[in-house]
Design a protein around this motif. Structure first.
Motif, PDB file in Angstrom:
ATOM      1  N   SER A  47     -15.188  -5.352 -17.122  1.00 13.21           N
ATOM      2  CA  SER A  47     -15.365  -4.167 -16.272  1.00 13.21           C
ATOM      3  C   SER A  47     -15.251  -2.507 -17.106  1.00 13.21           C
ATOM      4  O   SER A  47     -15.889  -1.476 -16.540  1.00 13.21           O
ATOM      5  CB  SER A  47     -14.783  -4.268 -15.240  1.00 13.21           C
ATOM      6  N   ASN A  48     -14.460  -3.288 -18.100  1.00  9.23           N
ATOM      7  CA  ASN A  48     -13.853  -1.986 -18.783  1.00  9.23           C
ATOM      8  C   ASN A  48     -13.042  -0.798 -18.417  1.00  9.23           C
ATOM      9  O   ASN A  48     -12.818   0.403 -17.746  1.00  9.23           O
ATOM     10  CB  ASN A  48     -14.982  -1.153 -19.477  1.00  9.23           C
ATOM     11  N   ASN A  49     -12.493  -0.846 -16.918  1.00 12.46           N
ATOM     12  CA  ASN A  49     -11.554  -0.398 -16.183  1.00 12.46           C
ATOM     13  C   ASN A  49     -10.533  -0.958 -15.689  1.00 12.46           C
ATOM     14  O   ASN A  49     -10.056  -2.192 -15.500  1.00 12.46           O
ATOM     15  CB  ASN A  49     -12.684  -0.766 -14.824  1.00 12.46           C
ATOM     16  N   THR A  50      -9.688  -0.641 -17.009  1.00 16.37           N
ATOM     17  CA  THR A  50      -8.420  -1.053 -17.303  1.00 16.37           C
ATOM     18  C   THR A  50      -7.639  -1.532 -15.775  1.00 16.37           C
ATOM     19  O   THR A  50      -6.756  -2.095 -15.730  1.00 16.37           O
ATOM     20  CB  THR A  50      -7.603  -0.149 -17.582  1.00 16.37           C
ATOM     21  N   THR A  51      -7.693  -0.298 -14.959  1.00 15.75           N
ATOM     22  CA  THR A  51      -6.899  -0.634 -13.280  1.00 15.75           C
ATOM     23  C   THR A  51      -6.996  -2.212 -12.616  1.00 15.75           C
ATOM     24  O   THR A  51      -6.470  -2.202 -12.346  1.00 15.75           O
ATOM     25  CB  THR A  51      -7.003   0.869 -12.308  1.00 15.75           C
ATOM     26  N   LEU A  52      -8.445  -2.093 -12.424  1.00 12.82           N
ATOM     27  CA  LEU A  52      -9.166  -3.134 -12.093  1.00 12.82           C
ATOM     28  C   LEU A  52      -8.374  -4.476 -12.232  1.00 12.82           C
ATOM     29  O   LEU A  52      -8.384  -5.232 -11.990  1.00 12.82           O
ATOM     30  CB  LEU A  52     -10.601  -3.257 -12.245  1.00 12.82           C
ATOM     31  N   GLN A  53      -8.465  -3.956 -14.097  1.00 14.60           N
ATOM     32  CA  GLN A  53      -8.103  -5.217 -14.790  1.00 14.60           C
ATOM     33  C   GLN A  53      -6.745  -5.980 -14.659  1.00 14.60           C
ATOM     34  O   GLN A  53      -6.792  -7.392 -14.033  1.00 14.60           O
ATOM     35  CB  GLN A  53      -8.122  -5.190 -16.732  1.00 14.60           C
ATOM     36  N   ARG A  54      -6.013  -4.607 -14.385  1.00 14.25           N
ATOM     37  CA  ARG A  54      -4.026  -5.034 -14.341  1.00 14.25           C
ATOM     38  C   ARG A  54      -4.392  -5.731 -12.879  1.00 14.25           C
ATOM     39  O   ARG A  54      -3.760  -6.381 -12.797  1.00 14.25           O
ATOM     40  CB  ARG A  54      -3.848  -4.317 -14.613  1.00 14.25           C
TER      41      ARG A  54
ATOM     42  N   ILE B 210       9.537   4.346  -8.814  1.00 20.84           N
ATOM     43  CA  ILE B 210       7.965   4.061  -8.428  1.00 20.84           C
ATOM     44  C   ILE B 210       7.436   4.888  -9.703  1.00 20.84           C
ATOM     45  O   ILE B 210       6.507   5.161  -9.809  1.00 20.84           O
ATOM     46  CB  ILE B 210       7.740   4.935  -6.850  1.00 20.84           C
ATOM     47  N   GLY B 211       8.012   5.276 -10.760  1.00 14.35           N
ATOM     48  CA  GLY B 211       7.376   5.624 -12.431  1.00 14.35           C
ATOM     49  C   GLY B 211       6.983   6.632 -12.365  1.00 14.35           C
ATOM     50  O   GLY B 211       6.308   7.428 -13.063  1.00 14.35           O
ATOM     51  N   VAL B 212       7.924   7.565 -11.000  1.00 14.02           N
ATOM     52  CA  VAL B 212       6.967   9.017 -11.381  1.00 14.02           C
ATOM     53  C   VAL B 212       7.955   9.727 -12.511  1.00 14.02           C
ATOM     54  O   VAL B 212       7.274  10.553 -13.045  1.00 14.02           O
ATOM     55  CB  VAL B 212       6.790   9.796  -9.758  1.00 14.02           C
TER      56      VAL B 212
ATOM     57  N   GLN C 249       3.554   9.678 -15.654  1.00  8.29           N
ATOM     58  CA  GLN C 249       2.675   8.977 -14.822  1.00  8.29           C
ATOM     59  C   GLN C 249       2.493   7.047 -14.790  1.00  8.29           C
ATOM     60  O   GLN C 249       3.047   7.038 -15.442  1.00  8.29           O
ATOM     61  CB  GLN C 249       1.415   8.501 -15.937  1.00  8.29           C
ATOM     62  N   PRO C 250       3.033   7.797 -13.117  1.00  3.47           N
ATOM     63  CA  PRO C 250       3.333   6.056 -12.427  1.00  3.47           C
ATOM     64  C   PRO C 250       2.324   5.123 -13.078  1.00  3.47           C
ATOM     65  O   PRO C 250       1.327   5.200 -12.418  1.00  3.47           O
ATOM     66  CB  PRO C 250       3.405   6.637 -10.977  1.00  3.47           C
ATOM     67  N   ASP C 251       3.043   4.522 -13.139  1.00  2.91           N
ATOM     68  CA  ASP C 251       1.904   3.115 -13.207  1.00  2.91           C
ATOM     69  C   ASP C 251       1.892   2.326 -11.560  1.00  2.91           C
ATOM     70  O   ASP C 251       2.409   1.521 -10.698  1.00  2.91           O
ATOM     71  CB  ASP C 251       2.985   2.389 -13.870  1.00  2.91           C
ATOM     72  N   ILE C 252       0.690   2.448 -10.953  1.00  6.34           N
ATOM     73  CA  ILE C 252       0.576   1.572  -9.519  1.00  6.34           C
ATOM     74  C   ILE C 252       0.705   0.936  -9.617  1.00  6.34           C
ATOM     75  O   ILE C 252       1.301  -0.119  -8.569  1.00  6.34           O
ATOM     76  CB  ILE C 252      -0.811   2.974  -9.023  1.00  6.34           C
ATOM     77  N   ILE C 253      -0.373  -0.455 -10.888  1.00  8.26           N
ATOM     78  CA  ILE C 253      -0.096  -1.410 -10.459  1.00  8.26           C
ATOM     79  C   ILE C 253       1.297  -2.314 -10.764  1.00  8.26           C
ATOM     80  O   ILE C 253       1.620  -3.018  -9.816  1.00  8.26           O
ATOM     81  CB  ILE C 253      -1.602  -1.940 -11.610  1.00  8.26           C
ATOM     82  N   GLN C 254       1.976  -1.598 -12.090  1.00 13.15           N
ATOM     83  CA  GLN C 254       3.257  -2.031 -11.295  1.00 13.15           C
ATOM     84  C   GLN C 254       4.538  -2.156 -10.770  1.00 13.15           C
ATOM     85  O   GLN C 254       5.025  -3.504 -10.165  1.00 13.15           O
ATOM     86  CB  GLN C 254       3.975  -1.327 -12.728  1.00 13.15           C
TER      87      GLN C 254
ATOM     88  N   ILE D 108       0.813  -1.413   0.194  1.00 12.54           N
ATOM     89  CA  ILE D 108      -0.153   0.256  -0.076  1.00 12.54           C
ATOM     90  C   ILE D 108       0.554   1.212  -0.211  1.00 12.54           C
ATOM     91  O   ILE D 108       0.240   2.333  -0.427  1.00 12.54           O
ATOM     92  CB  ILE D 108      -1.193   0.828   1.152  1.00 12.54           C
ATOM     93  N   GLN D 109       1.815   1.047   0.962  1.00 11.46           N
ATOM     94  CA  GLN D 109       2.661   2.040   0.503  1.00 11.46           C
ATOM     95  C   GLN D 109       3.380   2.750  -0.797  1.00 11.46           C
ATOM     96  O   GLN D 109       3.553   3.834  -0.804  1.00 11.46           O
ATOM     97  CB  GLN D 109       3.256   1.845   1.905  1.00 11.46           C
ATOM     98  N   ASN D 110       3.492   1.450  -1.172  1.00 16.69           N
ATOM     99  CA  ASN D 110       4.079   2.363  -2.699  1.00 16.69           C
ATOM    100  C   ASN D 110       3.139   3.515  -3.609  1.00 16.69           C
ATOM    101  O   ASN D 110       3.427   3.227  -4.262  1.00 16.69           O
ATOM    102  CB  ASN D 110       4.645   0.494  -3.210  1.00 16.69           C
ATOM    103  N   PHE D 111       1.841   2.280  -3.398  1.00 15.57           N
ATOM    104  CA  PHE D 111       0.758   3.022  -3.802  1.00 15.57           C
ATOM    105  C   PHE D 111       1.314   4.309  -3.579  1.00 15.57           C
ATOM    106  O   PHE D 111       0.380   5.320  -4.252  1.00 15.57           O
ATOM    107  CB  PHE D 111      -0.701   2.267  -3.593  1.00 15.57           C
ATOM    108  N   GLU D 112       0.830   4.766  -2.715  1.00 15.10           N
ATOM    109  CA  GLU D 112       1.127   5.764  -1.563  1.00 15.10           C
ATOM    110  C   GLU D 112       1.657   6.922  -2.217  1.00 15.10           C
ATOM    111  O   GLU D 112       1.482   8.019  -2.614  1.00 15.10           O
ATOM    112  CB  GLU D 112       1.002   5.541  -0.023  1.00 15.10           C
ATOM    113  N   LYS D 113       3.309   6.999  -2.661  1.00 13.26           N
ATOM    114  CA  LYS D 113       4.354   7.012  -2.808  1.00 13.26           C
ATOM    115  C   LYS D 113       4.175   7.942  -4.175  1.00 13.26           C
ATOM    116  O   LYS D 113       3.858   8.536  -4.230  1.00 13.26           O
ATOM    117  CB  LYS D 113       5.422   6.555  -2.819  1.00 13.26           C
ATOM    118  N   ALA D 114       3.448   6.867  -4.859  1.00 14.13           N
ATOM    119  CA  ALA D 114       3.214   7.746  -6.387  1.00 14.13           C
ATOM    120  C   ALA D 114       1.789   8.644  -6.777  1.00 14.13           C
ATOM    121  O   ALA D 114       2.293   9.474  -7.290  1.00 14.13           O
ATOM    122  CB  ALA D 114       2.643   6.438  -7.391  1.00 14.13           C
ATOM    123  N   ILE D 115       1.288   7.905  -5.660  1.00 18.08           N
ATOM    124  CA  ILE D 115      -0.667   8.892  -5.760  1.00 18.08           C
ATOM    125  C   ILE D 115       0.509  10.457  -5.598  1.00 18.08           C
ATOM    126  O   ILE D 115       0.042  11.481  -5.839  1.00 18.08           O
ATOM    127  CB  ILE D 115      -1.172   8.471  -4.758  1.00 18.08           C
ATOM    128  N   GLU D 116       0.973  10.217  -4.044  1.00 18.91           N
ATOM    129  CA  GLU D 116       1.378  11.842  -3.776  1.00 18.91           C
ATOM    130  C   GLU D 116       1.689  12.767  -5.017  1.00 18.91           C
ATOM    131  O   GLU D 116       2.069  13.554  -4.967  1.00 18.91           O
ATOM    132  CB  GLU D 116       2.882  10.982  -2.249  1.00 18.91           C
TER     133      GLU D 116
END
Lengths: 240, 240
Positions: free
Chosen positions: B164-171, B65-67, B80-85, A84-92
């Motif tokens: 679902s046509n929601n890419t984030t969900l799908q990944r 983190i892909g920033v 754009q960071p890839d949160i799923i990645q 989750i923290q990884n997620f968070e960092k990217a979102i920040e």
DNA sequence: TTTTGTATTATGTTATACATATAAAGATAT
DNA sequence: ATATCTTTATATGTATAACATAATACAAAA
């Protein structure tokens, strides 16, 4: 056929990329677990025949995603990554695109709809009492106005996530909140004072009552109604 | 002796930590967006009065983190960071604890239960046809045996996520799959040949039919039944 | 025995030089 | 003038060496 998404062409890989892969292999081969310590930078450098700089960069990547931790003199040990923290960092960094943001908005709706069974299986007397307090306070706060209070939403639904007793889910929701707010704030004014279709409007009190004495099925349908304005927003927009 | 309770420790941040924070501030202050390029390493180093190495380490974190992305000669640009990645990378190291794994397992159940409305809003004729093919093939595959096929599960449910046509969900689901498999494989034998409570067992064909002509509500309840063995596993275990 | 100093060690930081890819400018051919 | 092919400048990538710093172990002192 299975898509080849996460396989990178061997060609334009930097030294650090290769080293990182070797490190990952090393961990797998030696079946290293959380808490195990790994060789020091210089040993890796010598063993792989690259400079300490490169080793450090590769290890730094691992540290960034939380796979290892380093301490002076002690060396480096494997740690449990905090996904989750990884997620968070990217979102920040506020760099998520519109599409990802609405995806996440939808994701939150999905979670709220899907967590009913967990709630019923894990609810405790204390949970319900606390939830009751929350609802009672909210009812006092807006006796005459039935206007949408984001703060109230967060408190009530936040408690639900907490009741799920799923830490990852809970932290996920903490993370999704800012995104949810963002999308909500960007809602068109019409969407904000949405009128519920069936006339009846499912309140937090209603949800609580169902949680106390009802069934997961009933809770799901009530929640679907409660979230209707949000669903309206996402379902009736043509996605490109 | 007097206890030292309310004395706060001096911040124990490394130089790189501080630099990373300054960089984040810099991005915010200058309101940088995706695609914007940032000053080069040496300029940052000079401006902040630290060595290039430190700047590089801080920037490397951002790259991890892909920033940002870097290219030789060109410099670095915000991406754009890839949160799923990020999620994925952490998982690849097989260091997640039991608790996190079961949390994720639950998360997947929640998602499947909660996505009904999206499916009905976004299903297309083509989707349903493809799903029909999938189900038909699966029915042929095991005419007499009703035994649980993980592969079939993945194909069918994977298609649902796709619809679902929601890419984030799908990944997200692609990512959760290995975890799901892992937890499933660690299921006790009794749990594997679980007998459905209501006698009736909701098949993929049933789900498809509801998806074609039914309602989200009906779909949810059918899905709940279909997933019953999995729910059984997670809901009737005391979490510590 | 407890505290305090000291040496050791692995990571953290600095400095410098060179390698490499490549965007951009310049040269050449069409 | 346009296209294609060199050249060059430049920012990141890699290597090396040296020193700083914090944590540990251990010895010395109280």
């Amino acid at each position: 056929m299975k898509k080849l998404t996460n396989i990178t062409p061997l060609e334009n890989l930097s030294l650090v990329d290769k080293v990182e892969m070797r490190l990952k292999e090393y961990f797998k081969e030696n079946n290293l677990k959380i808490g195990d310590s790994i060789p020091k930078e210089l040993e890796f450098a010598e063993a792989l025949g690259v400079s300490r700089t490169v080793i450090r960069e590769a290890l730094l990547r691992l540290r960034t995603i939380g796979v290892i931790e380093s301490k002076k003199r002690k060396g480096m040990v494997l740690t449990q990554p905090d996904i989750i923290q990884n997620f968070e960092k990217a979102i920040e960094y506020n760099l998520l695109g519109e599409q990802t943001l609405t995806d996440i908005f939808e994701l939150r709706l999905i979670l709220e709809m899907g967590m009913a069974d967990l709630l019923f299986a894990r609810k405790t007397k204390e949970d319900l009492e606390e939830l009751d307090k929350i609802v009672t306070k909210q009812e006092k706060d807006n006796i005459h106005t039935s206007f949408f209070s984001l703060e109230h939403e967060i408190t009530f639904h936040g408690k639900l996530y907490q009741m799920s007793n799923n830490t990852t889910l809970q932290r996920f929701q903490d993370l999704l909140l800012p995104v949810f707010n963002y999308v909500h704030n960007n809602m068109t004014p019409e969407a904000k004072d949405f009128k519920y279709s069936k006339g009846t409007f499912v309140t937090h009190r209603d949800l609580l009552n169902i949680l106390k004495e009802g069934t997961p099925e009933a809770f799901r349908e009530a929640m679907r109604n409660h979230l209707e304005p949000h669903f309206e927003k996402v379902l009736h927009v043509v996605k490109q």
